[in-house]
Design an enzyme around this catalytic site. Structure first.
Site, PDB file in Angstrom:
ATOM      1  N   GLY A  86       0.859  -1.183   0.000  1.00  0.00           N
ATOM      2  CA  GLY A  86       0.000   0.000   0.000  1.00  0.00           C
ATOM      3  C   GLY A  86       0.892   1.228   0.000  1.00  0.00           C
ATOM      4  CB  ALA A 119       4.193  -0.503   1.455  1.00  0.00           C
ATOM      5  CG  HIS A 155       5.675  -2.212  -7.222  1.00  0.00           C
ATOM      6  ND1 HIS A 155       4.772  -3.207  -7.505  1.00  0.00           N
ATOM      7  CD2 HIS A 155       5.448  -1.871  -5.918  1.00  0.00           C
ATOM      8  CE1 HIS A 155       4.026  -3.449  -6.436  1.00  0.00           C
ATOM      9  NE2 HIS A 155       4.422  -2.659  -5.461  1.00  0.00           N
ATOM     10  CD  GLU A 190       4.872  -5.190 -10.238  1.00  0.00           C
ATOM     11  OE1 GLU A 190       3.641  -5.169 -10.147  1.00  0.00           O
ATOM     12  OE2 GLU A 190       5.637  -4.914  -9.295  1.00  0.00           O
TER      13      GLU A 190
END
Length: 242
Positions: A86, A119, A155, A190
């Site tokens: 998040g 996160a 990411h 990813e």
């Protein structure tokens, strides 16, 4: 320490954690009671339910640390901890506010397995400085858990040679970070993750990682690459290149 640091929890074409489920279930103790830290998103109950739905069919009991009166006590009652993705600033601020920043660090250094995504993976580094997120809140400090002595950029996105966008690429932003800080940055694309067991660290998952350092051009690290040498890093922050 025992760490499984995922770049992402959702992968195109897959359900939540599905792309990494084999690694996750192999990592967690059998029939584990898992403390889930949902603070990177605003709706803690819905987020916890999503994790529960993904992991309980594998025999893992999921308990949100917010579901009792004392998050630190919830953590202490579990066999492993999962810090979800998040917004990294919101997450770190909550870890300070609840006392979990110190409690998680102490538990993981004592052997509690640490699973994370996005996160939550940023939290494993010394500082928040290589997150991609907007600072929607101001934590007391950028100092994160420091479970590994180098930075991670979940990411990680490669530059698109066909893009007409003139903003900075991820590589350019990480290069700017290294102009002011002397510490490696592991870019996790990813579908990739970092597995740390004691003094051994390895890149794994579907795609190679990319390693940024101040003194060398960025390097590709294929799946299976041993990066244990990064665990001996002595990070130097606020040290401009000369």
């Amino acid at each position: 320490m025992d760490l499984l640091l995922l770049s992402n929890s959702t992968q195109h074409g897959h359900g939540y954690l599905e792309h990494a489920m084999a690694a996750v279930t192999a990592f967690l103790p059998p029939a584990a009671r898992l403390a889930f830290v949902p603070y990177a998103l605003a709706d803690h109950d819905t987020y916890t339910a999503r994790v529960r739905g993904a992991l309980e069919p594998a025999g893992i009991t999921v308990r949100g640390v917010h579901e009792g009166p004392d998050p630190v006590r919830e953590l202490a009652s579990c066999d492993a901890v999962f810090v979800g993705g998040g917004n990294s600033f919101r997450l770190l601020s909550a870890l300070y506010r609840t006392g979990l920043r110190d409690a998680i660090g102490t538990a993981v250094r004592a052997g509690t397995p640490y699973l994370s995504a996005s996160a939550g993976t940023n939290m494993a580094a010394p500082t928040l400085r290589t997150t991609n997120d907007m600072p929607i809140v101001q934590p007391p400090s950028f100092d994160a858990l420091g479970l590994v002595p180098f930075q991670i950029n979940p990411h990680y996105l490669d530059p698109d040679p066909h893009s007409t966008h003139k903003g900075e690429t991820r590589e350019e932003r990480l290069t700017e970070f290294l102009e002011e800080n002397d510490v490696p940055v592991l870019g996790l694309r990813e579908g990739s993750w970092l597995r740390v067991t004691g003094d051994h660290a390895q890149v794994d998952g579907e795609r190679p990682a990319r390693l940024f350092t101040r003194t060398r051009p960025p390097r590709e690290l294929p799946t299976g690459t041993d990066v244990s040498h990064l665990l001996a890093t002595a990070p130097r922050f606020d040290t401009p290149a000369r």
